[in-house]
Design a protein around this motif. Sequence first.
Motif, PDB file in Angstrom:
ATOM      1  N   LEU A   6      84.826  50.625  68.792  1.00 19.39           N
ATOM      2  CA  LEU A   6      84.615  49.235  68.398  1.00 19.39           C
ATOM      3  C   LEU A   6      84.294  48.374  69.615  1.00 19.39           C
ATOM      4  CD1 LEU A   6      84.819  47.260  65.997  1.00 19.39           C
ATOM      5  CD2 LEU A   6      87.214  46.969  66.591  1.00 19.39           C
ATOM      6  N   ASP A   7      83.272  47.522  69.488  1.00 24.07           N
ATOM      7  CA  ASP A   7      82.908  46.603  70.571  1.00 24.07           C
ATOM      8  C   ASP A   7      83.800  45.363  70.470  1.00 24.07           C
ATOM      9  OD1 ASP A   7      81.787  45.132  72.584  1.00 24.07           O
ATOM     10  OD2 ASP A   7      79.776  45.076  71.741  1.00 24.07           O
ATOM     11  N   CYS A   8      84.964  45.464  71.070  1.00 27.20           N
ATOM     12  CA  CYS A   8      85.938  44.375  71.119  1.00 27.20           C
ATOM     13  C   CYS A   8      86.148  44.051  72.595  1.00 27.20           C
ATOM     14  CB  CYS A   8      87.241  44.811  70.463  1.00 27.20           C
ATOM     15  SG  CYS A   8      88.528  43.547  70.474  1.00 27.20           S
ATOM     16  N   ARG A   9      85.851  42.818  72.969  1.00 27.62           N
ATOM     17  CA  ARG A   9      85.894  42.446  74.386  1.00 27.62           C
ATOM     18  C   ARG A   9      86.960  41.390  74.643  1.00 27.62           C
ATOM     19  NH1 ARG A   9      79.563  42.618  76.086  1.00 27.62           N
ATOM     20  NH2 ARG A   9      79.136  44.505  74.911  1.00 27.62           N
ATOM     21  N   GLY A  13      91.674  33.980  77.248  1.00 23.85           N
ATOM     22  CA  GLY A  13      92.283  33.309  76.108  1.00 23.85           C
ATOM     23  C   GLY A  13      91.983  33.909  74.751  1.00 23.85           C
ATOM     24  N   GLY A  14      91.227  34.997  74.691  1.00 27.24           N
ATOM     25  CA  GLY A  14      90.918  35.571  73.390  1.00 27.24           C
ATOM     26  C   GLY A  14      90.038  36.792  73.467  1.00 27.24           C
ATOM     27  N   ILE A  15      89.373  37.079  72.349  1.00 27.53           N
ATOM     28  CA  ILE A  15      88.522  38.264  72.249  1.00 27.53           C
ATOM     29  C   ILE A  15      87.234  37.910  71.508  1.00 27.53           C
ATOM     30  CG2 ILE A  15      90.452  39.899  72.195  1.00 27.53           C
ATOM     31  CD1 ILE A  15      89.791  40.119  69.091  1.00 27.53           C
ATOM     32  N   GLY A  87      93.712  33.158  71.249  1.00 32.30           N
ATOM     33  CA  GLY A  87      95.138  33.330  70.997  1.00 32.30           C
ATOM     34  C   GLY A  87      95.533  34.753  70.675  1.00 32.30           C
ATOM     35  N   VAL A  88      94.584  35.688  70.777  1.00 26.61           N
ATOM     36  CA  VAL A  88      94.841  37.106  70.514  1.00 26.61           C
ATOM     37  C   VAL A  88      94.220  37.905  71.649  1.00 26.61           C
ATOM     38  CG1 VAL A  88      94.364  39.026  68.940  1.00 26.61           C
ATOM     39  CG2 VAL A  88      94.767  36.753  68.020  1.00 26.61           C
ATOM     40  N   ASP A  89      94.922  38.931  72.120  1.00 28.94           N
ATOM     41  CA  ASP A  89      94.315  39.789  73.137  1.00 28.94           C
ATOM     42  C   ASP A  89      93.802  41.070  72.482  1.00 28.94           C
ATOM     43  OD1 ASP A  89      96.602  41.298  72.719  1.00 28.94           O
ATOM     44  OD2 ASP A  89      97.349  41.124  74.752  1.00 28.94           O
ATOM     45  N   LYS A  90      93.014  41.820  73.219  1.00 28.07           N
ATOM     46  CA  LYS A  90      92.372  43.021  72.688  1.00 28.07           C
ATOM     47  C   LYS A  90      93.398  44.037  72.205  1.00 28.07           C
ATOM     48  CE  LYS A  90      89.123  46.691  73.859  1.00 28.07           C
ATOM     49  NZ  LYS A  90      88.181  47.213  74.858  1.00 28.07           N
ATOM     50  N   ILE A  91      94.429  44.281  72.980  1.00 27.77           N
ATOM     51  CA  ILE A  91      95.446  45.265  72.599  1.00 27.77           C
ATOM     52  C   ILE A  91      96.147  44.836  71.314  1.00 27.77           C
ATOM     53  CG2 ILE A  91      97.637  46.320  73.292  1.00 27.77           C
ATOM     54  CD1 ILE A  91      96.550  46.172  76.208  1.00 27.77           C
ATOM     55  N   GLY A  92      96.479  43.556  71.222  1.00 28.98           N
ATOM     56  CA  GLY A  92      97.132  43.036  70.019  1.00 28.98           C
ATOM     57  C   GLY A  92      96.222  43.118  68.807  1.00 28.98           C
ATOM     58  N   LEU A  94      93.663  45.230  68.280  1.00 26.42           N
ATOM     59  CA  LEU A  94      93.520  46.627  67.871  1.00 26.42           C
ATOM     60  C   LEU A  94      94.783  47.127  67.180  1.00 26.42           C
ATOM     61  CD1 LEU A  94      91.562  48.120  70.915  1.00 26.42           C
ATOM     62  CD2 LEU A  94      90.660  47.375  68.690  1.00 26.42           C
ATOM     63  N   ALA A  95      95.944  46.657  67.621  1.00 27.23           N
ATOM     64  CA  ALA A  95      97.203  47.023  66.963  1.00 27.23           C
ATOM     65  C   ALA A  95      97.246  46.468  65.537  1.00 27.23           C
ATOM     66  CB  ALA A  95      98.395  46.521  67.775  1.00 27.23           C
ATOM     67  N   ILE A  96      96.773  45.241  65.351  1.00 24.11           N
ATOM     68  CA  ILE A  96      96.705  44.647  64.008  1.00 24.11           C
ATOM     69  C   ILE A  96      95.793  45.489  63.118  1.00 24.11           C
ATOM     70  CG2 ILE A  96      95.835  42.674  62.684  1.00 24.11           C
ATOM     71  CD1 ILE A  96      96.776  40.903  65.073  1.00 24.11           C
ATOM     72  N   LEU A  97      94.632  45.863  63.646  1.00 24.82           N
ATOM     73  CA  LEU A  97      93.697  46.677  62.865  1.00 24.82           C
ATOM     74  C   LEU A  97      94.311  48.013  62.473  1.00 24.82           C
ATOM     75  CD1 LEU A  97      90.260  46.143  64.644  1.00 24.82           C
ATOM     76  CD2 LEU A  97      91.090  45.090  62.535  1.00 24.82           C
ATOM     77  N   LYS A  98      94.966  48.656  63.415  1.00 20.35           N
ATOM     78  CA  LYS A  98      95.582  49.964  63.115  1.00 20.35           C
ATOM     79  C   LYS A  98      96.692  49.826  62.093  1.00 20.35           C
ATOM     80  CE  LYS A  98      94.443  52.104  67.517  1.00 20.35           C
ATOM     81  NZ  LYS A  98      94.923  52.582  68.817  1.00 20.35           N
ATOM     82  N   ASP A  99      97.416  48.700  62.124  1.00 19.92           N
ATOM     83  CA  ASP A  99      98.533  48.470  61.192  1.00 19.92           C
ATOM     84  C   ASP A  99      98.050  48.068  59.801  1.00 19.92           C
ATOM     85  OD1 ASP A  99     101.330  48.154  60.502  1.00 19.92           O
ATOM     86  OD2 ASP A  99     100.967  45.982  60.598  1.00 19.92           O
ATOM     87  N   LYS A 100      97.051  47.194  59.738  1.00 23.56           N
ATOM     88  CA  LYS A 100      96.645  46.587  58.465  1.00 23.56           C
ATOM     89  C   LYS A 100      95.473  47.288  57.788  1.00 23.56           C
ATOM     90  CE  LYS A 100      99.233  42.829  58.949  1.00 23.56           C
ATOM     91  NZ  LYS A 100     100.216  42.323  58.079  1.00 23.56           N
ATOM     92  N   CYS A 101      94.705  48.074  58.528  1.00 25.73           N
ATOM     93  CA  CYS A 101      93.488  48.675  57.987  1.00 25.73           C
ATOM     94  C   CYS A 101      93.565  50.180  58.068  1.00 25.73           C
ATOM     95  CB  CYS A 101      92.270  48.181  58.770  1.00 25.73           C
ATOM     96  SG  CYS A 101      92.165  46.384  58.862  1.00 25.73           S
ATOM     97  N   ARG A 102      92.828  50.821  57.169  1.00 28.12           N
ATOM     98  CA  ARG A 102      92.797  52.275  57.156  1.00 28.12           C
ATOM     99  C   ARG A 102      91.462  52.770  57.643  1.00 28.12           C
ATOM    100  NH1 ARG A 102      94.947  55.978  52.304  1.00 28.12           N
ATOM    101  NH2 ARG A 102      94.634  57.738  53.605  1.00 28.12           N
ATOM    102  N   PHE A 103      91.476  53.598  58.651  1.00 28.01           N
ATOM    103  CA  PHE A 103      90.248  54.158  59.211  1.00 28.01           C
ATOM    104  C   PHE A 103      90.298  55.675  59.074  1.00 28.01           C
ATOM    105  CE2 PHE A 103      90.966  50.171  61.522  1.00 28.01           C
ATOM    106  CZ  PHE A 103      89.789  49.528  61.226  1.00 28.01           C
ATOM    107  N   ASP A 104      89.798  56.164  57.959  1.00 27.74           N
ATOM    108  CA  ASP A 104      89.797  57.618  57.723  1.00 27.74           C
ATOM    109  C   ASP A 104      88.462  58.214  58.083  1.00 27.74           C
ATOM    110  OD1 ASP A 104      92.382  57.531  56.753  1.00 27.74           O
ATOM    111  OD2 ASP A 104      91.700  57.192  54.703  1.00 27.74           O
TER     112      ASP A 104
END
Length: 104
Positions: A6-9, A13-15, A87-92, A94-104
């Motif tokens: 994922l292209d997340c930069r 102060g944010g991403i 107000g969100v960093d990249k690590i946070g 990606l953690a939200i995505l892994k927790d809330k979304c399913r990537f099969d």
Amino acid sequence: MNIDELDCRQLAGGITVKVKVQPRASRNVISGINGDSLRLALTSPPVDGAANAACIEFFAELCRVAKGQVAIVGGQKNRAKVISITGVDKIGFLAILKDKCRFD
């Protein structure tokens, strides 16, 4: 579908993250990863900015930030967009995505 592609930069102060929007879907959901972009299904039609507003609202709720902290910084009139979230960093994020979304 690999979340690591994922292209997340990280910015000061944010991403930013690339998103491909599918309007007029049956529900609002991140439906996967398409190349380096999140695939986002939205119920709103791409008319009069409705899909853009729904996109902003979706990411604000997902990241638990105010709608004013989410902006479309590229692709306002395209399905391929670049979203900025403060107000969100990249690590946070990606953690939200892994927790809330399913990537099969």
